[in-house]
Design a protein around this motif. Structure first.
Motif, PDB file in Angstrom:
ATOM      1  N   UNK A  23       0.828  -1.243   0.185  1.00 12.22           N
ATOM      2  CA  UNK A  23      -0.082   0.216   0.317  1.00 12.22           C
ATOM      3  C   UNK A  23       0.927   1.234  -0.264  1.00 12.22           C
ATOM      4  N   UNK A  24       0.282   2.321  -0.778  1.00 18.59           N
ATOM      5  CA  UNK A  24       1.343   3.646  -0.744  1.00 18.59           C
ATOM      6  C   UNK A  24       1.694   3.532  -0.923  1.00 18.59           C
ATOM      7  N   UNK A  25       3.168   4.309  -0.562  1.00 27.62           N
ATOM      8  CA  UNK A  25       4.494   4.506  -1.170  1.00 27.62           C
ATOM      9  C   UNK A  25       5.312   3.214  -0.637  1.00 27.62           C
ATOM     10  N   UNK A  26       4.159   2.035  -0.270  1.00 28.18           N
ATOM     11  CA  UNK A  26       5.234   0.393   0.139  1.00 28.18           C
ATOM     12  C   UNK A  26       5.579  -0.388  -1.269  1.00 28.18           C
ATOM     13  N   UNK A  27       4.203   0.405  -1.870  1.00 26.15           N
ATOM     14  CA  UNK A  27       3.596   0.005  -3.458  1.00 26.15           C
ATOM     15  C   UNK A  27       4.314  -0.167  -3.792  1.00 26.15           C
ATOM     16  N   UNK A  81       8.370  -3.643   3.571  1.00 30.10           N
ATOM     17  CA  UNK A  81       7.794  -4.043   5.068  1.00 30.10           C
ATOM     18  C   UNK A  81       7.387  -2.487   4.920  1.00 30.10           C
ATOM     19  N   UNK A  82       6.181  -2.352   5.700  1.00 23.58           N
ATOM     20  CA  UNK A  82       5.397  -1.275   5.676  1.00 23.58           C
ATOM     21  C   UNK A  82       4.912  -0.868   6.900  1.00 23.58           C
ATOM     22  N   UNK A 139      14.856   2.861   0.983  1.00 21.62           N
ATOM     23  CA  UNK A 139      13.851   3.957   2.035  1.00 21.62           C
ATOM     24  C   UNK A 139      12.753   5.101   1.403  1.00 21.62           C
ATOM     25  N   UNK A 140      11.794   5.056   1.915  1.00 18.47           N
ATOM     26  CA  UNK A 140      10.018   6.077   1.350  1.00 18.47           C
ATOM     27  C   UNK A 140       9.539   6.238   2.959  1.00 18.47           C
ATOM     28  N   UNK A 178       6.859   4.666   6.989  1.00 16.85           N
ATOM     29  CA  UNK A 178       7.875   4.012   6.510  1.00 16.85           C
ATOM     30  C   UNK A 178       7.826   2.599   5.939  1.00 16.85           C
ATOM     31  N   UNK A 179       8.533   2.698   4.535  1.00 16.79           N
ATOM     32  CA  UNK A 179       9.065   1.147   3.677  1.00 16.79           C
ATOM     33  C   UNK A 179       9.982   1.331   3.460  1.00 16.79           C
TER      34      UNK A 179
END
Length: 294
Positions: free
Chosen positions: A125-129, A161-162, A237-238, A286-287
């Motif tokens: 999801x989100x910036x992990x995606x 990792x989210x 890291x995003x 955090x991703x």
């Protein structure tokens, strides 16, 4: 020369310039603000600050996935141009868009039987995606073929990792993710729930941390524990935030100080409208790459 198109949805929560730079096409999710249809277009229609300000004043919001027809209109020109397509969707655990994408794929295969169209559920999801899509773009640029990249994504998607927390629980209460009583008590005690995305792509509250500063330190501690190679983590890291950039920078400052081998500085993005309509303001996510979520 790239022999196939890599595509995603705007819910990858990167930026148009980032996605254009890595050669990834994207299709917009949809939302309504006070009944008016809008596109989740990286803040072009409503900047995050404007969207959250209106939500805090009581505006009604509603999100909707990419429709079957929208997917077909998005992919058809690529297929007509002779390109195969690999599309990565937002997690099926929080949206039905994967099902719509698969239905559109099946319809287009009948129209373009000579072309390949593969749909992957990111379970992210989100910036992990976005982190998953970014890595896939790197592998494609390095020469990985369509089938190998689809297989790679399926194998490695759970390694994203989210970890996120929110200092404003009101919209989690409205969305039913936190009970009203828990929201009231949490607000009084300055509770910041620490959440993640599970192996099935759903969201889950994992811990209840008292005070935002402790929540910031906790997600960094989780990165020490779960990141690939621990303190020697050398990947990207995003971080994304919902109108709370200072909180996000507090997290990234700790990460940049404590992980000396990072692949560049921590990259900051906005939580997009689709996710933001459910979280409201005050969320930091955090991703990074790490242990599988299985």
């Amino acid at each position: 020369m790239l022999t196939y198109a890599l595509t995603c949805c705007s819910t990858a929560d990167l930026t148009p310039s980032w996605l254009d730079g890595i050669g990834v096409r994207y299709v917009f999710f949809n939302y309504e603000l006070d009944g008016i249809p809008c596109k989740d277009d990286f803040g072009k229609t409503h900047a995050p600050k404007e969207l959250y300000a209106r939500m805090l004043k009581g505006a009604t919001v509603k999100t909707s996935q990419v429709s079957i027809g929208e997917y077909m209109e998005f992919w058809a020109p690529l297929l007509e141009a002779g390109q195969d397509v690999l599309h990565v969707t937002l997690s099926s655990g929080i949206s039905g868009t994967y099902g719509s994408a698969c239905a559109a794929r099946d319809a287009l295969r009948r129209v373009f039987p000579e072309r390949r169209l593969i749909v992957i559920d990111s379970l992210c999801a989100s910036s992990g995606y976005g982190l998953l899509v970014d890595r896939m773009a790197q592998l494609r640029s390095a020469g990985m073929g369509l089938d190998d990249l689809a297989s790679w994504a399926t194998i490695h998607r759970l390694e994203v990792q989210h970890w996120f927390f929110s200092s404003d629980l009101s919209f989690f209460v409205r969305g039913g993710r936190i009970s009203k009583v828990a929201g009231v008590v949490g607000g009084m005690l300055k509770i910041c729930p620490v959440m993640n995305v599970e192996a099935d792509g759903t969201l889950a509250v994992k811990e209840k941390i008292r005070t935002k500063a402790k929540a910031e330190r906790r997600v960094v501690a989780l990165m020490h524990q779960l990141a690939r190679d621990g303190d020697d983590y050398a990947g990207k890291v995003f971080i994304c935030n919902a109108d709370c950039l200072d909180d996000a920078r507090a997290v990234s400052d700790m990460i940049e100080a404590q992980f000396p081998k990072l692949d560049g500085p921590v990259h900051h993005f906005d939580v997009g409208a689709t996710i933001g309509c459910h979280t409201g303001p005050g969320t930091v996510a955090l991703f990074f790459w790490g242990a599988s979520r299985t």
